[in-house]
Design an enzyme around this catalytic site. Structure first.
Site, PDB file in Angstrom:
ATOM      1  N   ILE A 105       5.268  -1.092   3.547  1.00  0.00           N
ATOM      2  CA  ILE A 105       4.593   0.186   3.156  1.00  0.00           C
ATOM      3  C   ILE A 105       5.159   0.588   2.022  1.00  0.00           C
ATOM      4  O   ILE A 105       6.449   0.432   1.730  1.00  0.00           O
ATOM      5  CB  ILE A 105       4.379   1.150   4.462  1.00  0.00           C
ATOM      6  CG1 ILE A 105       3.566   1.132   5.094  1.00  0.00           C
ATOM      7  CG2 ILE A 105       4.144   2.224   3.569  1.00  0.00           C
ATOM      8  CD1 ILE A 105       2.635   0.997   4.680  1.00  0.00           C
ATOM      9  N   LYS A 106       3.998   1.402   0.607  1.00  0.00           N
ATOM     10  CA  LYS A 106       5.641   1.517  -0.428  1.00  0.00           C
ATOM     11  C   LYS A 106       6.198   2.924  -0.508  1.00  0.00           C
ATOM     12  O   LYS A 106       5.349   4.146   0.487  1.00  0.00           O
ATOM     13  CB  LYS A 106       4.653   1.041  -1.207  1.00  0.00           C
ATOM     14  CG  LYS A 106       4.033   0.163  -2.365  1.00  0.00           C
ATOM     15  CD  LYS A 106       3.493   0.102  -3.311  1.00  0.00           C
ATOM     16  CE  LYS A 106       4.420   0.697  -4.841  1.00  0.00           C
ATOM     17  NZ  LYS A 106       3.127  -0.403  -5.801  1.00  0.00           N
ATOM     18  N   LEU A 107       6.921   3.657  -0.700  1.00  0.00           N
ATOM     19  CA  LEU A 107       7.497   4.647  -0.926  1.00  0.00           C
ATOM     20  C   LEU A 107       8.450   5.188  -2.292  1.00  0.00           C
ATOM     21  O   LEU A 107       8.814   3.761  -2.323  1.00  0.00           O
ATOM     22  CB  LEU A 107       8.738   4.991   0.935  1.00  0.00           C
ATOM     23  CG  LEU A 107       7.936   4.693   2.251  1.00  0.00           C
ATOM     24  CD1 LEU A 107       8.358   4.508   2.613  1.00  0.00           C
ATOM     25  CD2 LEU A 107       7.331   5.792   2.802  1.00  0.00           C
ATOM     26  N   THR A 145       0.833  -1.396  -0.110  1.00  0.00           N
ATOM     27  CA  THR A 145       0.408  -0.053   0.142  1.00  0.00           C
ATOM     28  C   THR A 145       0.743   1.275  -0.581  1.00  0.00           C
ATOM     29  O   THR A 145       1.322   1.157   1.419  1.00  0.00           O
ATOM     30  CB  THR A 145      -1.155  -0.129   1.171  1.00  0.00           C
ATOM     31  OG1 THR A 145      -1.675  -0.991   1.366  1.00  0.00           O
ATOM     32  CG2 THR A 145      -1.728   1.311   1.215  1.00  0.00           C
TER      33      THR A 145
END
Length: 317
Positions: free
Chosen positions: A125-127, A89
């Site tokens: 967690i996409k960064l 996400t």
């Protein structure tokens, strides 16, 4: 006859790159990835409009940002019902140059998942792989929040992510290919410049070799594919995240898929590690026109789609 997709799964963890989770069952991926563009695309389909409408209805008096977070979690939890592994996400691309706000958003998304009964071990967690995004990942990883570093186009980004202890990186094969093909113009020859010589394929191969040579644990997940040949040329990569269209083509193909990447058969090993203090990182990234341009463009596109999603939400209030 074994399909190309089944053969690929022998060497590589297959991940579905989609917000259209109704397509997941037929391909049996281990994990799934989403991004702002995929979520925007999904909520405009009749099948998923009710999720958007319910999320807005349930939180009508809250901020748009609050509603978007709940929408991301709604999609993520539905996806997790259909796969055994993890869902990625993405943090709002507009936070790509703000380390603290990226950290705060990552923590908030994990809290929302945990409140929905989903353990953090199933979430990535996409960064964005900016200097600031990588620093955010370094903090989150130490808190047990696993990060997927996206918009990655260069070895220096990959090296910095590994040093920061990121769980996983997503080098963008197709967008690298797009850039070089556009630069070449009429000189581009697919037979000569594609396949094993594809610049995107070569970039992932170089990153994979770098990680395995120096013993980094960060997972390499090739992403953003344009063709099945780009995928099969990377058979053996830790993971590959693939759109439903290309998963379908692999499922319909009986082409033989041979393993191309393996820790045991590394070629062209690097002699030394890449320098990745902040000044070196910024200079090396700036020195690579493709990576600089594609990172900037990727952030702009994801940010623009976040704005479009906000407008859809505000129209439903």
């Amino acid at each position: 006859m074994t399909t190309a997709l089944d053969q690929l799964k022998q060497y590589t963890t297959v991940v579905a790159d989609t917000g259209d989770f109704q397509q997941l069952a037929q391909y049996k991926p281990q994990d799934a990835t989403t991004n702002p563009s995929l979520i925007l695309k999904a909520v405009q389909k009749d099948a998923y409009k009710p999720i958007l409408e319910k999320t807005v209805r349930d939180h009508r008096n809250e901020s748009t940002d609050f509603i978007i977070d709940r929408l991301l979690i709604a999609f993520g939890t539905e996806i997790l019902k259909l796969i055994p592994g993890r869902v990625s996400t993405e943090v709002d691309a507009r936070l790509s140059f703000d380390t603290q706000r990226s950290i705060d958003k990552g923590r908030e998304l994990i809290k929302l998942y945990e409140a929905a009964g989903v353990g953090r071990e199933r979430i990535l967690i996409k960064l964005a792989s900016t200097w600031e995004g990588i620093r955010a990942a370094e903090v989150l990883q130490k808190e047990g929040i696993k990060c997927n570093m996206t918009l990655l186009f260069s070895l220096v980004q990959a090296a910095a992510c590994a040093e920061a202890g990121a769980q996983l990186i997503s080098p963008f094969v197709g967008r690298i290919y797009d850039w070089y093909k556009k630069q070449a113009g009429a000189e581009w020859n697919e037979a000569r410049d594609g396949g094993a010589n594809d610049p995107g394929v070569q970039s992932v191969r170089r990153i994979y070799t770098y990680y395995k040579t120096f013993g980094y644990k960060t997972e390499v997940m090739g992403a953003s594919f344009r063709t099945t040949s780009q995928i099969t040329e990377l058979a053996g990569c830790d993971l590959l995240t693939i759109s439903p269209d290309l998963l379908q083509k692999l499922q319909e193909s009986n082409e033989t898929v041979a393993r191309k990447l393996s820790p045991e058969t590394l070629q062209d090993k690097p002699a030394e590690r890449v320098a990745i203090d902040e000044a070196s990182f910024r200079f090396q990234l700036n020195d690579e026109a493709m990576a600089t341009e594609k990172l900037a463009e990727g952030i702009r596109v994801f940010a623009a789609d976040a704005v479009k999603l906000e407008k859809l939400i505000d129209a439903l209030r």
